[in-house]
Design a protein around this motif. Sequence first.
Motif, PDB file in Angstrom:
ATOM      1  N   UNK A   1       1.046  -1.268  -0.204  1.00  0.00           N
ATOM      2  CA  UNK A   1       0.132   0.024  -0.272  1.00  0.00           C
ATOM      3  C   UNK A   1       1.000   1.189  -0.018  1.00  0.00           C
ATOM      4  N   UNK A   2       0.449   2.292  -0.481  1.00  0.00           N
ATOM      5  CA  UNK A   2       1.347   3.611  -0.602  1.00  0.00           C
ATOM      6  C   UNK A   2       1.731   4.242   0.727  1.00  0.00           C
ATOM      7  N   UNK A   3       2.887   4.291   0.983  1.00  0.00           N
ATOM      8  CA  UNK A   3       3.176   4.952   2.091  1.00  0.00           C
ATOM      9  C   UNK A   3       4.122   5.987   1.881  1.00  0.00           C
ATOM     10  N   UNK A   4       4.656   6.979   2.832  1.00  0.00           N
ATOM     11  CA  UNK A   4       5.145   8.196   2.582  1.00  0.00           C
ATOM     12  C   UNK A   4       6.521   8.123   1.545  1.00  0.00           C
ATOM     13  N   UNK A   5       7.348   7.091   1.682  1.00  0.00           N
ATOM     14  CA  UNK A   5       8.583   7.064   0.642  1.00  0.00           C
ATOM     15  C   UNK A   5       7.928   6.910  -0.634  1.00  0.00           C
ATOM     16  N   UNK A   6       6.812   6.296  -0.892  1.00  0.00           N
ATOM     17  CA  UNK A   6       5.986   6.277  -2.348  1.00  0.00           C
ATOM     18  C   UNK A   6       5.706   7.775  -2.977  1.00  0.00           C
ATOM     19  N   UNK A   7       5.120   8.410  -1.718  1.00  0.00           N
ATOM     20  CA  UNK A   7       4.874   9.671  -2.068  1.00  0.00           C
ATOM     21  C   UNK A   7       6.089  10.956  -2.248  1.00  0.00           C
ATOM     22  N   UNK A   8       7.122  10.593  -1.511  1.00  0.00           N
ATOM     23  CA  UNK A   8       8.467  11.221  -1.674  1.00  0.00           C
ATOM     24  C   UNK A   8       8.980  11.007  -3.164  1.00  0.00           C
ATOM     25  N   UNK A   9       8.942   9.737  -3.716  1.00  0.00           N
ATOM     26  CA  UNK A   9       9.540   9.383  -4.899  1.00  0.00           C
ATOM     27  C   UNK A   9       8.505  10.078  -5.829  1.00  0.00           C
ATOM     28  N   UNK A  10       7.062  10.072  -5.870  1.00  0.00           N
ATOM     29  CA  UNK A  10       6.427  10.865  -6.651  1.00  0.00           C
ATOM     30  C   UNK A  10       6.815  12.359  -6.809  1.00  0.00           C
ATOM     31  N   UNK A  11       6.974  12.998  -5.495  1.00  0.00           N
ATOM     32  CA  UNK A  11       7.248  14.244  -5.542  1.00  0.00           C
ATOM     33  C   UNK A  11       8.692  14.613  -5.944  1.00  0.00           C
ATOM     34  N   UNK A  12       9.601  13.908  -5.722  1.00  0.00           N
ATOM     35  CA  UNK A  12      10.904  14.177  -6.445  1.00  0.00           C
ATOM     36  C   UNK A  12      10.991  14.225  -8.026  1.00  0.00           C
ATOM     37  N   UNK A  13      10.260  12.844  -8.467  1.00  0.00           N
ATOM     38  CA  UNK A  13      10.231  12.812  -9.940  1.00  0.00           C
ATOM     39  C   UNK A  13       9.421  14.058 -10.568  1.00  0.00           C
ATOM     40  N   UNK A  14       8.441  14.346  -9.851  1.00  0.00           N
ATOM     41  CA  UNK A  14       7.759  15.408 -10.287  1.00  0.00           C
ATOM     42  C   UNK A  14       8.286  16.711 -10.516  1.00  0.00           C
TER      43      UNK A  14
ATOM     44  N   UNK B   1      11.647  17.096 -10.845  1.00  0.00           N
ATOM     45  CA  UNK B   1      12.843  17.008 -11.742  1.00  0.00           C
ATOM     46  C   UNK B   1      12.370  16.863 -13.168  1.00  0.00           C
ATOM     47  N   UNK B   2      11.352  15.884 -13.417  1.00  0.00           N
ATOM     48  CA  UNK B   2      10.808  15.909 -14.594  1.00  0.00           C
ATOM     49  C   UNK B   2       9.722  17.034 -14.966  1.00  0.00           C
ATOM     50  N   UNK B   3       9.161  17.678 -14.176  1.00  0.00           N
ATOM     51  CA  UNK B   3       8.116  18.872 -14.574  1.00  0.00           C
ATOM     52  C   UNK B   3       6.961  17.996 -15.003  1.00  0.00           C
ATOM     53  N   UNK B   4       6.722  16.857 -14.632  1.00  0.00           N
ATOM     54  CA  UNK B   4       5.280  16.245 -15.226  1.00  0.00           C
ATOM     55  C   UNK B   4       5.416  14.866 -14.430  1.00  0.00           C
ATOM     56  N   UNK B   5       4.240  14.038 -14.494  1.00  0.00           N
ATOM     57  CA  UNK B   5       4.000  12.942 -14.009  1.00  0.00           C
ATOM     58  C   UNK B   5       5.054  11.651 -14.854  1.00  0.00           C
ATOM     59  N   UNK B   6       5.305  11.086 -14.005  1.00  0.00           N
ATOM     60  CA  UNK B   6       6.365   9.767 -14.567  1.00  0.00           C
ATOM     61  C   UNK B   6       5.532   8.392 -14.653  1.00  0.00           C
ATOM     62  N   UNK B   7       5.798   7.779 -13.551  1.00  0.00           N
ATOM     63  CA  UNK B   7       5.050   6.690 -13.860  1.00  0.00           C
ATOM     64  C   UNK B   7       3.807   6.659 -12.584  1.00  0.00           C
TER      65      UNK B   7
ATOM     66  N   UNK C   1      -4.019  19.433 -10.236  1.00  0.00           N
ATOM     67  CA  UNK C   1      -3.674  20.913  -9.837  1.00  0.00           C
ATOM     68  C   UNK C   1      -2.285  21.143  -8.919  1.00  0.00           C
ATOM     69  N   UNK C   2      -2.161  19.983  -8.124  1.00  0.00           N
ATOM     70  CA  UNK C   2      -1.135  20.045  -6.901  1.00  0.00           C
ATOM     71  C   UNK C   2       0.244  19.700  -7.864  1.00  0.00           C
ATOM     72  N   UNK C   3       0.203  18.658  -8.435  1.00  0.00           N
ATOM     73  CA  UNK C   3       1.277  18.347  -9.490  1.00  0.00           C
ATOM     74  C   UNK C   3       1.556  19.542 -10.256  1.00  0.00           C
ATOM     75  N   UNK C   4       0.806  20.083 -11.128  1.00  0.00           N
ATOM     76  CA  UNK C   4       0.925  21.261 -11.866  1.00  0.00           C
ATOM     77  C   UNK C   4       1.825  22.405 -10.990  1.00  0.00           C
ATOM     78  N   UNK C   5       1.168  22.670  -9.862  1.00  0.00           N
ATOM     79  CA  UNK C   5       1.856  23.753  -9.021  1.00  0.00           C
ATOM     80  C   UNK C   5       3.312  23.458  -8.680  1.00  0.00           C
ATOM     81  N   UNK C   6       3.392  22.338  -8.190  1.00  0.00           N
ATOM     82  CA  UNK C   6       4.867  21.887  -7.932  1.00  0.00           C
ATOM     83  C   UNK C   6       5.714  21.881  -9.128  1.00  0.00           C
ATOM     84  N   UNK C   7       5.448  21.607 -10.266  1.00  0.00           N
ATOM     85  CA  UNK C   7       6.206  21.664 -11.409  1.00  0.00           C
ATOM     86  C   UNK C   7       6.598  22.918 -11.737  1.00  0.00           C
ATOM     87  N   UNK C   8       5.678  23.844 -11.618  1.00  0.00           N
ATOM     88  CA  UNK C   8       5.588  25.154 -11.797  1.00  0.00           C
ATOM     89  C   UNK C   8       6.952  25.876 -10.708  1.00  0.00           C
ATOM     90  N   UNK C   9       6.616  25.557  -9.601  1.00  0.00           N
ATOM     91  CA  UNK C   9       7.382  26.241  -8.705  1.00  0.00           C
ATOM     92  C   UNK C   9       8.761  25.510  -8.742  1.00  0.00           C
TER      93      UNK C   9
END
Length: 230
Positions: free
Chosen positions: A174-187, A189-195, A205-213
Amino acid sequence: MSTADNNSTDNPVPAWARRTAGEARWAATAAIIGILVVQYFLPEQFTAGPRWLVPAIGLVLLVVLVIGSPVRLDREEMRLRRFSLLLMGLLGFSMLWSVGQLVRGLINGSVSNNAAGLLTSGGAIWLTNVLVFALWYWEFDRGGPAARAHARKPYPDFLWVQMQNPDLTDPEWEPQFPDYLYLSFTNATAFSPTDVMPMSRWAKTLMMTQSAVSLLTVSLVIARAVNVLK
């Protein structure tokens, strides 16, 4: 149906879709402490108020949350939820304030011409961006860690690879914090969703905001550092 029945080998329901014991809090707590430490050591021109203010308030809120749920995040109490959201709001505000002050300083030239100092501060703010958004994804996905432990919401806000490939996944995953950390890091650095695909509008919206920042921070800091180094 009891949790024991759900955990039986005859039950095909994966852990992320059924009630579980709840996630251990250590990983998210470590991330919060890391953000507070970074905030304390940032130059005051990038902090909201005295540099001790946000870490002090954040530490008090964190202590309250740890006392309320010290080991596993499975207690569904409105009081704890409010304290958790308040802490997430504080961390988010301090991060966005730092980004705003950094961008303003780069534009008006008030940021130090020391390339090493600029890269260090910019890197610390970028790291804070990664950790804060990881906590936001973790805190809001399917109602938060406690709601996920009780399987309150059947539809995920993020579609993980493990959900798409159940035959290749441990049924206890089940997803836990390390999984969300991976999601945040890849977003960031890649400025877009990965996997990991955002499913709900707030997640997109939140992922778009993070990529912009992240894009704004990285591009301006590197451009200024290159200019300083000539």
